[in-house]
Design a protein around this motif. Sequence first.
Motif, PDB file in Angstrom:
ATOM      1  N   VAL A  12       0.844  -1.189   0.000  1.00 17.74           N
ATOM      2  CA  VAL A  12       0.000   0.000   0.000  1.00 17.74           C
ATOM      3  C   VAL A  12       0.878   1.237   0.000  1.00 17.74           C
ATOM      4  CG1 VAL A  12      -1.971  -1.088   1.119  1.00 17.74           C
ATOM      5  CG2 VAL A  12      -0.205  -0.065   2.513  1.00 17.74           C
ATOM      6  N   SER A  13       0.403   2.287  -0.640  1.00 12.70           N
ATOM      7  CA  SER A  13       1.184   3.526  -0.688  1.00 12.70           C
ATOM      8  C   SER A  13       0.369   4.721  -0.210  1.00 12.70           C
ATOM      9  CB  SER A  13       1.689   3.785  -2.107  1.00 12.70           C
ATOM     10  OG  SER A  13       0.593   3.888  -2.989  1.00 12.70           O
ATOM     11  N   ARG A  14      -0.902   4.507   0.027  1.00 17.06           N
ATOM     12  CA  ARG A  14      -1.784   5.600   0.456  1.00 17.06           C
ATOM     13  C   ARG A  14      -2.615   5.129   1.640  1.00 17.06           C
ATOM     14  NH1 ARG A  14      -1.506   5.024  -4.882  1.00 17.06           N
ATOM     15  NH2 ARG A  14      -0.856   6.780  -6.134  1.00 17.06           N
ATOM     16  N   THR A  77      -4.682 -10.711  14.008  1.00 17.72           N
ATOM     17  CA  THR A  77      -3.457 -10.019  13.617  1.00 17.72           C
ATOM     18  C   THR A  77      -3.283 -10.073  12.100  1.00 17.72           C
ATOM     19  OG1 THR A  77      -2.148 -12.026  13.876  1.00 17.72           O
ATOM     20  CG2 THR A  77      -2.292 -10.562  15.782  1.00 17.72           C
ATOM     21  N   GLY A  78      -2.442  -9.202  11.605  1.00 15.91           N
ATOM     22  CA  GLY A  78      -2.138  -9.166  10.182  1.00 15.91           C
ATOM     23  C   GLY A  78      -0.923  -8.299   9.939  1.00 15.91           C
ATOM     24  N   THR A  79      -0.559  -8.176   8.681  1.00 13.73           N
ATOM     25  CA  THR A  79       0.567  -7.326   8.308  1.00 13.73           C
ATOM     26  C   THR A  79       0.189  -6.501   7.089  1.00 13.73           C
ATOM     27  OG1 THR A  79       1.516  -9.010   6.854  1.00 13.73           O
ATOM     28  CG2 THR A  79       2.308  -8.967   9.129  1.00 13.73           C
ATOM     29  N   PHE A  80       0.876  -5.400   6.929  1.00 10.54           N
ATOM     30  CA  PHE A  80       0.768  -4.632   5.702  1.00 10.54           C
ATOM     31  C   PHE A  80       2.158  -4.145   5.340  1.00 10.54           C
ATOM     32  CE2 PHE A  80       0.012  -1.451   8.991  1.00 10.54           C
ATOM     33  CZ  PHE A  80       0.724  -0.341   8.564  1.00 10.54           C
ATOM     34  N   LYS A  81       2.371  -3.947   4.060  1.00 11.54           N
ATOM     35  CA  LYS A  81       3.677  -3.531   3.563  1.00 11.54           C
ATOM     36  C   LYS A  81       3.505  -2.218   2.813  1.00 11.54           C
ATOM     37  CE  LYS A  81       7.578  -5.185   0.907  1.00 11.54           C
ATOM     38  NZ  LYS A  81       8.156  -6.334   0.232  1.00 11.54           N
ATOM     39  N   LEU A  82       4.369  -1.273   3.101  1.00  4.21           N
ATOM     40  CA  LEU A  82       4.317   0.005   2.404  1.00  4.21           C
ATOM     41  C   LEU A  82       5.160  -0.040   1.149  1.00  4.21           C
ATOM     42  CD1 LEU A  82       4.514   2.723   5.171  1.00  4.21           C
ATOM     43  CD2 LEU A  82       2.540   1.774   4.035  1.00  4.21           C
ATOM     44  N   CYS A  83       4.646   0.557   0.099  1.00  2.00           N
ATOM     45  CA  CYS A  83       5.375   0.702  -1.163  1.00  2.00           C
ATOM     46  C   CYS A  83       5.990   2.095  -1.193  1.00  2.00           C
ATOM     47  CB  CYS A  83       4.432   0.614  -2.355  1.00  2.00           C
ATOM     48  SG  CYS A  83       3.455  -0.857  -2.408  1.00  2.00           S
TER      49      CYS A  83
END
Length: 102
Positions: A12-14, A77-83
Amino acid sequence: PNVAIAVSKKCVSRTFVVRSTNSGSYPVTKSVLYIDGKKVKTNKTGTFKINTGRYSTKNHKFKVVTTFSNGTVITKTGTFKLCKLIAFYDDNDAAYAEDEQL
């Protein structure tokens, strides 16, 4: 009671939304969002808008702790990655952006 978490699997970037949904008959009394171990937001809806501008470009862990009216507490739980957002300019000096997955 049961809770399911929905979040994009892409980087994600926004700003994006983490949404927990209740499939049981007991109403949610409180939902708490933690990102990287820090308490970020609390509400009764289970929907959280995450502003990615506050985080570095790497993987981040989140946790949603949901409390129901009967006292049951469920943690997901979870994760997210920034672009990294890259700006480009075309021949007419018009800007556009693309996401680069890191």
